[in-house]
Motif scaffolding. Structure first.
Motif, PDB file in Angstrom:
ATOM      1  N   TYR A  25       0.809  -1.222   0.000  1.00 41.07           N
ATOM      2  CA  TYR A  25       0.000   0.000   0.000  1.00 41.07           C
ATOM      3  C   TYR A  25       0.844   1.274   0.000  1.00 41.07           C
ATOM      4  N   LEU A  26       2.015   1.239   0.572  1.00 40.40           N
ATOM      5  CA  LEU A  26       2.850   2.446   0.589  1.00 40.40           C
ATOM      6  C   LEU A  26       3.355   2.819  -0.800  1.00 40.40           C
ATOM      7  N   ILE A  27       3.375   1.864  -1.701  1.00 42.99           N
ATOM      8  CA  ILE A  27       3.772   2.175  -3.080  1.00 42.99           C
ATOM      9  C   ILE A  27       2.760   3.140  -3.696  1.00 42.99           C
ATOM     10  N   ALA A  28       1.482   2.976  -3.351  1.00 44.87           N
ATOM     11  CA  ALA A  28       0.449   3.888  -3.857  1.00 44.87           C
ATOM     12  C   ALA A  28       0.707   5.306  -3.366  1.00 44.87           C
ATOM     13  N   PHE A  29       1.062   5.453  -2.093  1.00 44.41           N
ATOM     14  CA  PHE A  29       1.362   6.780  -1.556  1.00 44.41           C
ATOM     15  C   PHE A  29       2.629   7.356  -2.185  1.00 44.41           C
ATOM     16  N   LEU A  30       3.599   6.503  -2.450  1.00 42.23           N
ATOM     17  CA  LEU A  30       4.822   6.939  -3.125  1.00 42.23           C
ATOM     18  C   LEU A  30       4.493   7.485  -4.516  1.00 42.23           C
ATOM     19  N   GLY A  32       1.638   8.646  -5.515  1.00 43.31           N
ATOM     20  CA  GLY A  32       0.881   9.890  -5.339  1.00 43.31           C
ATOM     21  C   GLY A  32       1.794  11.069  -5.064  1.00 43.31           C
ATOM     22  N   ALA A  33       2.824  10.856  -4.233  1.00 45.92           N
ATOM     23  CA  ALA A  33       3.775  11.935  -3.951  1.00 45.92           C
ATOM     24  C   ALA A  33       4.589  12.295  -5.197  1.00 45.92           C
ATOM     25  N   LEU A  34       4.936  11.275  -5.987  1.00 50.76           N
ATOM     26  CA  LEU A  34       5.665  11.562  -7.235  1.00 50.76           C
ATOM     27  C   LEU A  34       4.793  12.319  -8.229  1.00 50.76           C
ATOM     28  N   THR A  35       3.519  11.986  -8.284  1.00 51.13           N
ATOM     29  CA  THR A  35       2.592  12.713  -9.161  1.00 51.13           C
ATOM     30  C   THR A  35       2.466  14.172  -8.717  1.00 51.13           C
ATOM     31  N   ALA A  36       2.325  14.382  -7.416  1.00 49.19           N
ATOM     32  CA  ALA A  36       2.231  15.751  -6.899  1.00 49.19           C
ATOM     33  C   ALA A  36       3.529  16.509  -7.160  1.00 49.19           C
ATOM     34  N   SER A  37       4.662  15.824  -7.084  1.00 47.86           N
ATOM     35  CA  SER A  37       5.949  16.459  -7.375  1.00 47.86           C
ATOM     36  C   SER A  37       6.034  16.891  -8.839  1.00 47.86           C
ATOM     37  N   ALA A  38       5.562  16.017  -9.718  1.00 48.67           N
ATOM     38  CA  ALA A  38       5.569  16.368 -11.145  1.00 48.67           C
ATOM     39  C   ALA A  38       4.652  17.561 -11.418  1.00 48.67           C
ATOM     40  N   CYS A  39       3.492  17.577 -10.772  1.00 48.93           N
ATOM     41  CA  CYS A  39       2.580  18.716 -10.930  1.00 48.93           C
ATOM     42  C   CYS A  39       3.228  20.001 -10.419  1.00 48.93           C
ATOM     43  N   ALA A  40       3.917  19.928  -9.297  1.00 50.88           N
ATOM     44  CA  ALA A  40       4.581  21.115  -8.740  1.00 50.88           C
ATOM     45  C   ALA A  40       5.705  21.569  -9.659  1.00 50.88           C
ATOM     46  N   ILE A  55      -5.873  11.256  -6.183  1.00 50.15           N
ATOM     47  CA  ILE A  55      -6.480  10.362  -7.176  1.00 50.15           C
ATOM     48  C   ILE A  55      -5.552   9.182  -7.454  1.00 50.15           C
ATOM     49  N   VAL A  56      -4.267   9.451  -7.596  1.00 45.99           N
ATOM     50  CA  VAL A  56      -3.305   8.377  -7.840  1.00 45.99           C
ATOM     51  C   VAL A  56      -3.218   7.450  -6.623  1.00 45.99           C
ATOM     52  N   ILE A  57      -3.256   8.011  -5.433  1.00 46.91           N
ATOM     53  CA  ILE A  57      -3.200   7.194  -4.206  1.00 46.91           C
ATOM     54  C   ILE A  57      -4.425   6.284  -4.120  1.00 46.91           C
ATOM     55  N   ILE A  58      -5.598   6.822  -4.374  1.00 49.07           N
ATOM     56  CA  ILE A  58      -6.820   6.009  -4.301  1.00 49.07           C
ATOM     57  C   ILE A  58      -6.778   4.885  -5.327  1.00 49.07           C
ATOM     58  N   ALA A  59      -6.390   5.211  -6.549  1.00 49.02           N
ATOM     59  CA  ALA A  59      -6.290   4.171  -7.583  1.00 49.02           C
ATOM     60  C   ALA A  59      -5.236   3.129  -7.203  1.00 49.02           C
ATOM     61  N   GLY A  60      -4.139   3.576  -6.656  1.00 47.90           N
ATOM     62  CA  GLY A  60      -3.080   2.651  -6.253  1.00 47.90           C
ATOM     63  C   GLY A  60      -3.482   1.745  -5.110  1.00 47.90           C
TER      64      GLY A  60
END
Length: 137
Positions: A25-30, A32-40, A55-60
């Motif tokens: 499950y922590l891979i999903a949070f990872l 999500g953080a990478l997606t937010a980093s790319a957006c930033a 959204i990425v975390i929930i899907a993951g």
């Protein structure tokens, strides 16, 4: 400090935690953080960063749930609970009470039939192990 660097630090902490805990499950949070980093990095607002990351975390998490469920089903099929099933033993010595003494895995076992029928001499297959006794088919 730039926002994308903060998200990358969070992702690295999650990666390290995932490596120590081995939780899918922590891979999903990872991710999500990478997606937010790319957006930033591309200049999106904090609201968009958090929304897309969520959204990425929930899907993951949903994918991880079904992955773990599939792995659990596969592990149940390859269960080691009854590895002696269908192994062959030879009955040479039948006791008066209808059980038999058989040598299996280098030890002497008491064997009986599950249906209560008397054991005959010869080759039998193991149905299961009941404590310290073999149940034969």
């Amino acid at each position: 400090m730039e926002q994308y660097l903060i998200w990358l630090i969070i992702a690295l902490v999650l990666l390290g935690t995932e490596m120590m805990l081995a939780s899918v499950y922590l891979i999903a949070f990872l991710l999500g953080a990478l997606t937010a980093s790319a957006c930033a990095f591309f200049g999106c607002s904090l609201t968009i960063q958090c929304t897309l990351g969520a959204i990425v975390i929930i899907a993951g998490v949903i994918c991880a749930y079904f992955y773990r469920k599939k792995i659990a089903l596969l592990n149940n099929k390859i269960s080691l609970d009854n590895i002696d099933e269908d192994q062959i033993v030879f009955v040479d010595n039948i006791l008066e009470d209808g059980t038999a003494k058989v040598k299996y895995r280098g030890a002497l076992w008491t064997a009986y039939k599950a249906d209560g029928a008397p054991i005959t001499k010869g080759q039998h297959k193991i149905e299961k192990i009941d404590g310290t006794r073999l149940v034969l088919k």
